[in-house]
Write an enzyme that holds these catalytic residues in place. Structure first.
Site, PDB file in Angstrom:
ATOM      1  CD  GLN A   1       8.798   1.577  15.888  1.00  0.00           C
ATOM      2  OE1 GLN A   1       9.539   2.120  15.069  1.00  0.00           O
ATOM      3  NE2 GLN A   1       7.719   0.919  15.533  1.00  0.00           N
TER       4      GLN A   1
ATOM      5  N   GLY B   1       7.927  -3.587  14.793  1.00  0.00           N
ATOM      6  CA  GLY B   1       6.496  -3.680  14.529  1.00  0.00           C
ATOM      7  C   GLY B   1       5.705  -2.852  15.525  1.00  0.00           C
TER       8      GLY B   1
ATOM      9  CG  LEU C   1       0.583   3.296  15.768  1.00  0.00           C
ATOM     10  CD1 LEU C   1       0.300   1.920  15.176  1.00  0.00           C
ATOM     11  CD2 LEU C   1       1.368   3.158  17.066  1.00  0.00           C
ATOM     12  CG  ASN C   2       4.544  10.205  12.873  1.00  0.00           C
ATOM     13  OD1 ASN C   2       3.989  10.264  11.780  1.00  0.00           O
ATOM     14  ND2 ASN C   2       5.518  11.037  13.227  1.00  0.00           N
ATOM     15  N   GLY C   3       5.838   6.002  12.923  1.00  0.00           N
ATOM     16  CA  GLY C   3       7.199   5.519  12.744  1.00  0.00           C
ATOM     17  C   GLY C   3       7.605   5.254  11.320  1.00  0.00           C
TER      18      GLY C   3
ATOM     19  CE  LYS D   1      -1.432   1.440   5.380  1.00  0.00           C
ATOM     20  NZ  LYS D   1      -0.560   1.807   6.535  1.00  0.00           N
TER      21      LYS D   1
ATOM     22  CE  LYS E   1       1.885   6.499   3.917  1.00  0.00           C
ATOM     23  NZ  LYS E   1       1.437   5.092   4.058  1.00  0.00           N
TER      24      LYS E   1
END
Length: 477
Positions: free
Chosen positions: A153, A181, A74-76, A359, A88
């Site tokens: 996405q 999401g 997941l790279n959104g 995070k 990120k």
């Protein structure tokens, strides 16, 4: 709903995306609270653990499994909470490597060692696609030739809180949309045709995880366990600790007998003590998931292309930087909540080392230190002799954003013998600083003071003198 459908079709979104939004909007309109009372669930008392699974020592068997497997990251995310305005995963995290570098090198190493063409997929968002693809082409073009794929996405229209119609913001129409999401992985796989393409290419299994979690590598023992049990869906969980008690937990619904996730927003106020009881509800979701693609396709077909995922309703302003703009709902779903949609879904308890997301800049500081090492197969692990990472708490006023962080942290710091680091006020770390035990740096005058690289600081509270932190503490611990 027709206003939303028209808007989504005009934006080029596919029917799977529209169907998923329709389900979420109906749940919103019907006032679905999504609450899951304690009386409706039972705790999960026992799960298999990774360390007890059969070890895979047959290279041919492993190679055959890997040929049927894809890794999906997941790279959104943009990392806005850390002050970033690009993907990120492009942040440098260890020894000059970005998240994407390390992930890519892991895939290439596995392909080389086992002689298997492990498929690699990045689920990008409209915000991360351009930067990510440019970087991958420049740095890892060989990976692309071996089967790199992009899964885009979807995006969801924001809902005007007062009118329940599509929110409008002519000053910046992009702000009329929001990410749906990571539960969007399912309609994205279906609607883009990638689900069918992967199945046609002989891919049976997909390992899914967040790109900022470098502990989430493709583990062949987990893969073999997932395949041998013929599960449709498997979740990696960790044991909850006191610091995890406010987060969601795994449980079993009494009505269906299936595994499900209960997040804090789903817990009635009167059940919050039970929710936070880590002895009763022992496990939390790491967001490392394993999917059987043919079984996923079957469940999607049974549900008219939409998995029945619980709604996550977020109340925001349409311009998140302007509190005077209109109030909106952003409708989201979480991919882990799909566990309840599958008969025979399972979970495995894994060590905390498989859950190491970055995070905050506190996490980044620890990761860049010598407390973590990069292995020959490009995994990031704790240094030898360390059983848990040091606790790092930097002053948010000076270190929360990456640009400020980089101005104050000039080189790698030694944390191998450090249990806890606390920094209050601005302190500039030079290359080669050594910290041991419990260390606090307190600078109360607001002007940056230097922690010199030639010094060791051990078990104490240190305060600056003439712009430099001496190695003798103001207070010993």
């Amino acid at each position: 709903m027709e206003h939303f459908e028209r808007k989504m079709m005009e934006a080029g979104l596919n029917q799977a995306a529209i169907g998923a939004f329709r389900q979420n909007y109906h749940a919103l309109a019907q006032g679905d609270t999504g609450l899951l009372p304690e009386g409706n669930i039972a705790p999960v008392t026992q799960l298999p653990s990774l360390q007890d699974l059969k070890k895979q020592d047959d290279p041919e068997r492993v190679a055959q499994l890997l040929k049927k497997t894809a890794v999906l990251k997941l790279n959104g995310g943009l990392g806005t909470s850390m002050g970033l305005d690009k993907a990120k995963s492009l942040l440098e995290v260890k020894e000059g490597h970005t998240f994407l570098d390390l992930i890519s090198m892991q895939i290439k190493d596995m392909r080389k060692r086992f002689g298997a063409d492990v498929k690699f997929v990045l689920m990008n968002s409209f915000s991360t696609s351009e930067d990510t693809n440019r970087y991958m082409d420049e740095k890892h073009g060989d990976l692309a030739k071996g089967g790199y794929l992009e899964l885009m996405q979807n995006k969801s229209p924001k809902v005007d809180l007062e009118t329940m119609l599509p929110a409008s913001y002519p000053e910046n129409p992009d702000l009329e949309w929001c990410p749906p999401g990571h539960g969007d992985i399912y309609p994205s796989l279906l609607g883009t045709g990638m689900l069918d393409k992967l199945i046609q290419d002989g891919i049976e299994y997909v390992f899914v995880s967040n790109s900022d979690n470098l502990g989430a590598t493709l583990d062949v023992d987990l893969l073999a366990h997932f395949a041998s049990k013929d599960m449709p869906f498997m979740m990696e969980v960790c044991e909850r600790t006191e610091s995890d008690k406010k987060g969601g937990h795994l449980c079993v619904t009494r009505k269906s007998g299936k595994l499900t996730l209960r997040e804090s927003a789903m817990c009635p106020a009167e059940d919050m003590d039970a929710f936070q009881d880590i002895e009763k509800h022992r496990f939390f979701n790491t967001n490392n998931l394993w999917l059987n693609l043919s079984k996923l396709k079957s469940v999607l077909e049974k549900n008219d292309g939409v998995l029945p995922l619980p709604l996550i309703k977020n109340k925001k302003t349409i311009n998140p930087r302007d509190d005077t703009t209109a109030a909106v709902y952003q409708l989201e779903t979480a991919m882990g909540s799909a566990i309840e949609a599958f008969d025979g879904a399972g979970a495995v308890c894994v060590p905390r080392s498989r859950f190491a997301p970055v995070k905050t800049c506190n996490d980044l500081f620890a990761l860049r230190s010598d407390a973590y090492l990069v292995t020959d197969d490009f995994r990031v692990v704790l240094a030898e002799g360390m059983t848990k990472p040091p606790v790092v708490k930097l002053d948010d006023q000076f270190y929360k954003k990456v640009d400020k962080f980089d101005r104050l942290v000039k080189g790698k710091v030694s944390l191998r013998q450090c249990n806890r680091l606390t920094v209050v006020g601005p302190a500039l770390f030079e290359e080669g600083v050594v910290l041991r035990g419990t260390v606090e740096f307190v600078n109360e005058d607001g002007t940056s003071a230097t922690i010199e690289g030639s010094r060791t600081y051990e078990n104490g509270c240190f305060k600056p003198q003439d712009g430099v932190f001496p190695s003798s503490p103001a207070k010993k611990f």
